[in-house]
Motif scaffolding. Structure first.
Motif, PDB file in Angstrom:
ATOM      1  N   UNK A 153      40.959  40.024  50.152  1.00  0.00           N
ATOM      2  CA  UNK A 153      39.809  39.128  50.123  1.00  0.00           C
ATOM      3  C   UNK A 153      39.144  39.002  51.480  1.00  0.00           C
ATOM      4  N   UNK A 154      39.937  38.837  52.529  1.00  0.00           N
ATOM      5  CA  UNK A 154      39.363  38.735  53.874  1.00  0.00           C
ATOM      6  C   UNK A 154      38.672  40.028  54.285  1.00  0.00           C
ATOM      7  N   UNK A 155      39.259  41.154  53.934  1.00  0.00           N
ATOM      8  CA  UNK A 155      38.662  42.444  54.281  1.00  0.00           C
ATOM      9  C   UNK A 155      37.341  42.654  53.554  1.00  0.00           C
ATOM     10  N   UNK A 156      37.295  42.287  52.292  1.00  0.00           N
ATOM     11  CA  UNK A 156      36.082  42.512  51.500  1.00  0.00           C
ATOM     12  C   UNK A 156      35.009  41.463  51.737  1.00  0.00           C
ATOM     13  N   UNK A 157      35.382  40.281  52.180  1.00  0.00           N
ATOM     14  CA  UNK A 157      34.425  39.174  52.316  1.00  0.00           C
ATOM     15  C   UNK A 157      33.449  39.349  53.466  1.00  0.00           C
ATOM     16  N   UNK A 158      33.579  40.403  54.233  1.00  0.00           N
ATOM     17  CA  UNK A 158      32.676  40.610  55.369  1.00  0.00           C
ATOM     18  C   UNK A 158      31.245  40.887  54.932  1.00  0.00           C
ATOM     19  N   UNK A 159      31.073  41.351  53.700  1.00  0.00           N
ATOM     20  CA  UNK A 159      29.724  41.581  53.169  1.00  0.00           C
ATOM     21  C   UNK A 159      29.595  40.847  51.845  1.00  0.00           C
ATOM     22  N   UNK A 160      28.370  40.553  51.453  1.00  0.00           N
ATOM     23  CA  UNK A 160      28.147  39.876  50.176  1.00  0.00           C
ATOM     24  C   UNK A 160      28.615  40.749  49.018  1.00  0.00           C
ATOM     25  N   UNK A 161      28.360  42.048  49.110  1.00  0.00           N
ATOM     26  CA  UNK A 161      28.794  42.956  48.039  1.00  0.00           C
ATOM     27  C   UNK A 161      30.314  42.974  47.947  1.00  0.00           C
ATOM     28  N   UNK A 162      30.974  43.084  49.091  1.00  0.00           N
ATOM     29  CA  UNK A 162      32.431  43.074  49.103  1.00  0.00           C
ATOM     30  C   UNK A 162      32.992  41.768  48.581  1.00  0.00           C
ATOM     31  N   UNK A 163      32.365  40.661  48.969  1.00  0.00           N
ATOM     32  CA  UNK A 163      32.804  39.348  48.503  1.00  0.00           C
ATOM     33  C   UNK A 163      32.702  39.257  46.984  1.00  0.00           C
ATOM     34  N   UNK A 164      31.613  39.769  46.431  1.00  0.00           N
ATOM     35  CA  UNK A 164      31.438  39.758  44.974  1.00  0.00           C
ATOM     36  C   UNK A 164      32.510  40.623  44.310  1.00  0.00           C
ATOM     37  N   UNK A 165      32.747  41.799  44.869  1.00  0.00           N
ATOM     38  CA  UNK A 165      33.775  42.691  44.321  1.00  0.00           C
ATOM     39  C   UNK A 165      35.137  41.991  44.333  1.00  0.00           C
ATOM     40  N   UNK A 166      35.446  41.328  45.435  1.00  0.00           N
ATOM     41  CA  UNK A 166      36.724  40.603  45.524  1.00  0.00           C
ATOM     42  C   UNK A 166      36.806  39.497  44.486  1.00  0.00           C
ATOM     43  N   UNK A 167      35.813  38.624  44.443  1.00  0.00           N
ATOM     44  CA  UNK A 167      35.880  37.477  43.543  1.00  0.00           C
ATOM     45  C   UNK A 167      35.936  37.906  42.078  1.00  0.00           C
ATOM     46  N   UNK A 168      35.119  38.880  41.707  1.00  0.00           N
ATOM     47  CA  UNK A 168      35.118  39.333  40.311  1.00  0.00           C
ATOM     48  C   UNK A 168      36.372  40.158  40.012  1.00  0.00           C
ATOM     49  N   UNK A 169      36.703  41.082  40.910  1.00  0.00           N
ATOM     50  CA  UNK A 169      37.859  41.953  40.675  1.00  0.00           C
ATOM     51  C   UNK A 169      39.170  41.194  40.658  1.00  0.00           C
ATOM     52  N   UNK A 170      39.402  40.365  41.675  1.00  0.00           N
ATOM     53  CA  UNK A 170      40.635  39.586  41.716  1.00  0.00           C
ATOM     54  C   UNK A 170      40.638  38.539  40.605  1.00  0.00           C
ATOM     55  N   UNK A 171      39.465  37.967  40.311  1.00  0.00           N
ATOM     56  CA  UNK A 171      39.378  37.020  39.198  1.00  0.00           C
ATOM     57  C   UNK A 171      39.766  37.677  37.885  1.00  0.00           C
TER      58      UNK A 171
END
Length: 151
Positions: free
Chosen positions: A80-98
């Motif tokens: 999550x911390x690695x992906x949250x650096x960009x909005x796209x990564x943050x979305x991928x993290x939240x949706x994927x991990x969710x």
């Protein structure tokens, strides 16, 4: 133009609401992963096993945990911390991990908790927490990821 002028434009380093949400969720997962290894926070800590039936420890006396379960939380937080650096990564993290936690919820409902299939392990409290995490994470991606009208 004076560089101290309030009308000067500078690149912003402010995090988007989506990234902020992902970072917050990631830190929660890191905290939970660490807390699972602390004896006074995890009841029956002496029974903390690597996985499955070998672990009878309970985080906060409620959620069944194992070393594997704690490591899953830690990895989720790091990703999550690695992906949250960009909005796209943050979305991928939240949706994927969710989505991952919703799958884990369904898995927990489908297995016999006393069987070898419960290798993480999970209990009923874990199952409903996984459901809540999945819904909240996907919901955060939708609520904080809406594009603003630029008119």
């Amino acid at each position: 133009m004076n560089r101290h002028s309030s009308t000067a434009t500078r690149p912003t380093t402010a995090k988007s609401p989506l990234s902020t949400a992902a970072i917050t969720v990631a830190f929660v997962f890191l905290a939970i992963g660490v807390l699972g290894f602390i004896p006074d926070v995890t009841s029956d800590f002496e029974d903390l096993g690597m996985a499955a039936r070998r672990s009878e420890a309970h985080l906060f006396g409620i959620f069944r945990v194992s070393m594997l379960h704690n490591l899953i939380h830690l990895v989720t937080g790091v990703v999550g911390l690695a992906l949250a650096r960009t909005a796209t990564g943050a979305r991928v993290f939240l949706v994927g991990a969710g989505a991952f936690y919703l799958v884990l919820w369904v898995y927990g409902l489908a297995i016999d908790q006393g069987s070898a299939a419960n290798f993480i392990p999970v209990n009923t409290a874990d199952n409903w927490l996984h459901f809540g995490l999945g819904v909240v994470m996907i919901g955060l991606s939708l609520l904080t990821g809406r594009r603003r009208d630029r008119s």
